[in-house]
Design an enzyme around this catalytic site. Structure first.
Site, PDB file in Angstrom:
ATOM      1  N   CYS A   1      29.019   6.421  10.658  1.00 54.14           N
ATOM      2  CA  CYS A   1      29.393   5.001  10.723  1.00 54.14           C
ATOM      3  C   CYS A   1      28.278   4.000  10.996  1.00 54.14           C
ATOM      4  CB  CYS A   1      30.509   4.817  11.730  1.00 54.14           C
ATOM      5  SG  CYS A   1      32.017   5.626  11.166  1.00 54.14           S
TER       6      CYS A   1
ATOM      7  N   ALA B   1      30.365  -4.352  16.874  1.00 55.84           N
ATOM      8  CA  ALA B   1      30.202  -3.429  18.010  1.00 55.84           C
ATOM      9  C   ALA B   1      29.281  -2.280  17.598  1.00 55.84           C
ATOM     10  CB  ALA B   1      31.558  -2.904  18.471  1.00 55.84           C
TER      11      ALA B   1
HETATM   12  P1  NAD Z   1      37.231  11.154   7.219  1.00 60.39           P
HETATM   13  O1  NAD Z   1      36.544  11.255   5.926  1.00 60.39           O
HETATM   14  O2  NAD Z   1      37.053  12.213   8.246  1.00 60.39           O
HETATM   15  O3  NAD Z   1      38.822  11.074   6.960  1.00 60.39           O
HETATM   16  C1  NAD Z   1      39.407  10.260   6.001  1.00 60.39           C
HETATM   17  C2  NAD Z   1      40.573  11.040   5.372  1.00 60.39           C
HETATM   18  O4  NAD Z   1      41.285  10.152   4.479  1.00 60.39           O
HETATM   19  C3  NAD Z   1      40.115  12.226   4.518  1.00 60.39           C
HETATM   20  O5  NAD Z   1      40.715  13.419   5.013  1.00 60.39           O
HETATM   21  C4  NAD Z   1      40.606  11.879   3.106  1.00 60.39           C
HETATM   22  O6  NAD Z   1      41.046  13.012   2.357  1.00 60.39           O
HETATM   23  C5  NAD Z   1      41.765  10.941   3.399  1.00 60.39           C
HETATM   24  N1  NAD Z   1      42.138  10.073   2.286  1.00 60.39           N
HETATM   25  C6  NAD Z   1      41.333   9.367   1.456  1.00 60.39           C
HETATM   26  N2  NAD Z   1      42.079   8.690   0.555  1.00 60.39           N
HETATM   27  C7  NAD Z   1      43.382   8.968   0.815  1.00 60.39           C
HETATM   28  C8  NAD Z   1      44.620   8.568   0.242  1.00 60.39           C
HETATM   29  N3  NAD Z   1      44.672   7.723  -0.788  1.00 60.39           N
HETATM   30  N4  NAD Z   1      45.766   9.060   0.759  1.00 60.39           N
HETATM   31  C9  NAD Z   1      45.727   9.927   1.805  1.00 60.39           C
HETATM   32  N5  NAD Z   1      44.589  10.337   2.399  1.00 60.39           N
HETATM   33  C10 NAD Z   1      43.430   9.865   1.917  1.00 60.39           C
HETATM   34  O7  NAD Z   1      36.868   9.740   7.824  1.00 60.39           O
HETATM   35  P2  NAD Z   1      36.901   9.308   9.365  1.00 60.39           P
HETATM   36  O8  NAD Z   1      35.639   9.697  10.019  1.00 60.39           O
HETATM   37  O9  NAD Z   1      38.207   9.721   9.954  1.00 60.39           O
HETATM   38  O10 NAD Z   1      36.858   7.723   9.211  1.00 60.39           O
HETATM   39  C11 NAD Z   1      37.970   7.005   8.754  1.00 60.39           C
HETATM   40  C12 NAD Z   1      37.727   5.530   8.999  1.00 60.39           C
HETATM   41  O11 NAD Z   1      37.617   5.300  10.405  1.00 60.39           O
HETATM   42  C13 NAD Z   1      36.431   4.993   8.390  1.00 60.39           C
HETATM   43  O12 NAD Z   1      36.658   3.676   7.962  1.00 60.39           O
HETATM   44  C14 NAD Z   1      35.465   5.000   9.553  1.00 60.39           C
HETATM   45  O13 NAD Z   1      34.484   3.997   9.419  1.00 60.39           O
HETATM   46  C15 NAD Z   1      36.365   4.668  10.725  1.00 60.39           C
HETATM   47  N6  NAD Z   1      35.919   5.185  12.016  1.00 60.39           N
HETATM   48  C16 NAD Z   1      35.398   6.427  12.132  1.00 60.39           C
HETATM   49  C17 NAD Z   1      35.030   6.914  13.382  1.00 60.39           C
HETATM   50  C18 NAD Z   1      34.456   8.298  13.560  1.00 60.39           C
HETATM   51  O14 NAD Z   1      34.039   8.614  14.669  1.00 60.39           O
HETATM   52  N7  NAD Z   1      34.403   9.138  12.560  1.00 60.39           N
HETATM   53  C19 NAD Z   1      35.229   6.132  14.521  1.00 60.39           C
HETATM   54  C20 NAD Z   1      35.781   4.856  14.364  1.00 60.39           C
HETATM   55  C21 NAD Z   1      36.129   4.393  13.105  1.00 60.39           C
HETATM   56  C1  UGA Z   2      29.927   5.441  17.226  1.00 63.66           C
HETATM   57  C2  UGA Z   2      30.382   4.458  18.310  1.00 63.66           C
HETATM   58  O1  UGA Z   2      29.862   4.875  19.576  1.00 63.66           O
HETATM   59  C3  UGA Z   2      31.910   4.390  18.382  1.00 63.66           C
HETATM   60  O2  UGA Z   2      32.310   3.395  19.320  1.00 63.66           O
HETATM   61  C4  UGA Z   2      32.467   4.057  17.002  1.00 63.66           C
HETATM   62  O3  UGA Z   2      33.883   4.061  17.037  1.00 63.66           O
HETATM   63  C5  UGA Z   2      31.981   5.080  16.007  1.00 63.66           C
HETATM   64  O4  UGA Z   2      30.518   5.085  15.994  1.00 63.66           O
HETATM   65  C6  UGA Z   2      32.412   4.786  14.601  1.00 63.66           C
HETATM   66  O5  UGA Z   2      32.753   3.677  14.263  1.00 63.66           O
HETATM   67  O6  UGA Z   2      32.355   5.780  13.852  1.00 63.66           O
HETATM   68  P1  UGA Z   2      29.650   8.067  17.062  1.00 63.66           P
HETATM   69  O7  UGA Z   2      28.863   7.752  15.838  1.00 63.66           O
HETATM   70  O8  UGA Z   2      30.729   9.079  16.969  1.00 63.66           O
HETATM   71  O9  UGA Z   2      30.341   6.735  17.626  1.00 63.66           O
HETATM   72  O10 UGA Z   2      28.667   8.569  18.219  1.00 63.66           O
HETATM   73  P2  UGA Z   2      27.654   7.851  19.228  1.00 63.66           P
HETATM   74  O11 UGA Z   2      27.807   8.516  20.532  1.00 63.66           O
HETATM   75  O12 UGA Z   2      27.750   6.388  19.226  1.00 63.66           O
HETATM   76  O13 UGA Z   2      26.234   8.289  18.659  1.00 63.66           O
HETATM   77  C7  UGA Z   2      25.755   7.832  17.410  1.00 63.66           C
HETATM   78  C8  UGA Z   2      24.344   8.327  17.204  1.00 63.66           C
HETATM   79  O14 UGA Z   2      23.435   7.656  18.085  1.00 63.66           O
HETATM   80  C9  UGA Z   2      24.166   9.820  17.483  1.00 63.66           C
HETATM   81  O15 UGA Z   2      23.284  10.370  16.536  1.00 63.66           O
HETATM   82  C10 UGA Z   2      23.536   9.834  18.865  1.00 63.66           C
HETATM   83  O16 UGA Z   2      22.799  11.001  19.125  1.00 63.66           O
HETATM   84  C11 UGA Z   2      22.642   8.610  18.791  1.00 63.66           C
HETATM   85  N1  UGA Z   2      22.276   8.043  20.112  1.00 63.66           N
HETATM   86  C12 UGA Z   2      23.229   7.570  20.943  1.00 63.66           C
HETATM   87  C13 UGA Z   2      20.933   7.947  20.460  1.00 63.66           C
HETATM   88  O17 UGA Z   2      20.045   8.363  19.691  1.00 63.66           O
HETATM   89  N2  UGA Z   2      20.601   7.390  21.669  1.00 63.66           N
HETATM   90  C14 UGA Z   2      21.545   6.913  22.529  1.00 63.66           C
HETATM   91  O18 UGA Z   2      21.175   6.412  23.609  1.00 63.66           O
HETATM   92  C15 UGA Z   2      22.895   7.000  22.153  1.00 63.66           C
END
Ligand code: NAD
Ligand code: UGA
Length: 460
Positions: A275, A222
């Protein structure tokens, strides 16, 4: 008060915090505890200043914290007391050893799996919320296979699809919730439990189930598809600049085909965020691992175009400003990787800042929410950089403004007032195509959008 379920989330980051806050808000009958190894992060979650900015999150945390939502550093206690455990730790790109720069670094995830094994005294359902390479659940099961006790574990995959800046609304009203499990009786039972949990607020038809490998893979795919659309439109923006076509008009014409759709076709200075790049590189690594080099090359192209787009932005600035940026003051409007978040991970602004400093430009950074992170990101950078919250003051005395984040704030500024304080000829590079280009040109700016003919007062 007796709670119906006790739920733990390990990892209090951008995903763990908002996800669990919404779960607690929607299900007051559940007790939700979020633990993290980082005590500062937990202290912030327990304070008035949350560690992340996300519209609507404060309100939900205030309504639930201390009632059925708790933040703690007691990981061992959390594992002992809760039978449903979400794992939401970070899975960044590996920076060392085999697969460096490509594969997912699973050290935090593995440490968590071992902690779950160490402290569990009763059967657990362990739910992968982090984004993980396909087949990780198998490794999780292998770690959790406990030869020394009768405690049993069921591993589910429930990837998170929220986007930052809209996390609360994405969680409250998701396009879909995906739950993958083993297709054994115990796997199906655990899956059903999780379906029931989400069904408290998500319509049933939006909760889809699959085998565990499809679920793990779907998450990465995705993200790869979303990023691919952005790289596709960005690649065409380069062609538009050569041919006087307009990328907004092209995107509209293409996107109105219902088979294609109009979302994720905004040309930009490039995608950022923690991501997209990491997950595509992980996909590329997996494909190479399985000997699928052509597939790997195809997806790697998405990341290459993204870097090309960022470099192109710098080259455009250079060539339009008489091929030298040395000593010129450039104001960056926005540093976060997208609007409505303070997150700067993999933000194009980091690359642009570093490249501008290489060219010996002075940079002034303004952003409504990301200046703290920007300071950290550029702490080791060599060059002149300052951070100014007020965009009007930030632009004073500058030769150029580069819009790098699509904050609404930048659409409504008084650009005449800004122009009057800048050095002339004044330049505006709109890396997000959010400004009224004609109006800015009429004020006196030389305007360089993405994928559109520039509007300039300079003689050719
Ligand atoms: P993040 O770095 O903000 O948070 C991860 C947290 O896990 C940190 O606070 C860290 O201290 C903690 N951590 C690490 N090891 C640990 C342990 N052993 N015990 C307890 N805590 C521990 O990361 P995030 O952005 O929340 O992303 C987390 C996961 O979700 C990643 O795999 C990412 O790909 C996925 N994800 C992120 C987003 C997003 O928008 N950021 C969206 C969808 C999926
Ligand atoms: C993205 C996905 O949209 C989420 O579904 C997913 O869960 C997440 O990654 C993840 O796995 O972390 P995010 O990275 O938070 O979410 O934000 P987006 O809105 O997707 O934007 C990503 C980047 O693409 C940004 O820099 C945004 O400015 C850029 N973007 C987005 C463009 O340059 N053009 C567009 O048309 C859309």
């Amino acid at each position: 008060m007796e709670f119906e379920k006790n739920i733990l989330c390990i990892g209090a980051g951008y995903v763990g915090g908002p996800t669990m806050a919404v779960l607690a808000h929607k299900c007051p009958q559940f007790k939700v505890t979020v633990v993290d190894i980082n005590p500062t992060r937990i202290a912030e979650w327990n304070s008035d200043e949350l560690p992340i900015y996300e519209p609507g999150l404060d309100k939900i945390v205030r309504a639930t914290r201390g009632k059925n939502l708790f933040f703690s550093t007691d990981i061992a206690g959390g594992i002992r007391e809760n039978d449903i455990i979400f794992v939401s730790v970070n899975t960044p790109t590996k920076t060392f050893g085999a697969g460096a720069g490509m594969a997912a670094d699973l050290q935090y995830w593995e440490k968590t799996a071992r902690q779950i094994l160490q402290y569990s005294e009763s059967p657990k359902i362990v739910i992968e919320k982090s984004t993980l390479p396909v087949k990780t659940a198998q490794a999780m099961e292998n770690i959790l296979r406990n030869v020394h006790s009768s405690v049993t574990f069921e591993v589910l995959s429930n990837p998170e699809f929220l986007a930052e800046g809209t996390a609360v609304q994405d969680l409250e009203n998701p396009d879909r919730v995906l739950i993958g499990s083993r297709e054994t009786p115990s796997g199906l039972k655990a899956r059903e439990m999780l379906v029931e949990m989400y069904a408290k607020w998500v319509p049933r038809e939006k909760i889809i189930t699959s085998n565990i490998w499809s679920s793990e893979l779907s998450k990465i795919v995705a993200n790869a598809f979303l990023a691919q659309r952005i790289s596709s439109i960005n690649s065409i923006s380069a062609l538009c600049e050569k041919t006087d076509a307009d990328i907004t008009e092209v995107a509209r014409a293409v996107g109105m085909d219902s088979r294609i759709g109009s979302k994720y076709l905004n040309a930009s200075v490039g995608f950022g965020g923690s991501c997209f790049k990491k997950d595509i590189l992980n996909l590329v690594y997996l494909c190479r691992y399985y000997g699928l080099d052509e597939v790997a090359d195809y997806w790697e192209g998405v990341v290459k175009i993204n870097r090309y787009q960022q470099e192109r932005f710098i080259v455009n600035m250079l060539s339009s400003m008489f091929n030298t940026l040395a000593g010129k003051r450039i104001c960056l409007f926005g540093f976060s990787f997208k609007a409505n978040t303070g997150d700067t991970r993999e933000s194009p602004a980091i690359f642009i800042s570093e490249r501008l400093m290489e060219e010996k430009a002075e940079i002034v950074i303004t952003d409504p929410k990301a200046l703290k992170n920007a300071r950290t990101d550029l702490a080791g950078a060599k060059g002149k950089v300052s951070f100014v919250e007020d965009p009007y003051r930030a632009a004073e005395g500058c030769h150029a403004i580069a819009v790098l984040t699509e904050w609404d704030l930048y659409r409504t500024l008084d650009y005449r007032k800004i122009y009057d304080t800048m050095v002339t000829p004044a330049y505006l590079f709109d890396g997000r195509n959010i400004l009224d280009h004609k109006k800015c040109f009429d004020i006196g700016f030389n305007v360089y959008p993405i994928g559109k003919p520039p509007l300039t007062h300079l003689k050719k």
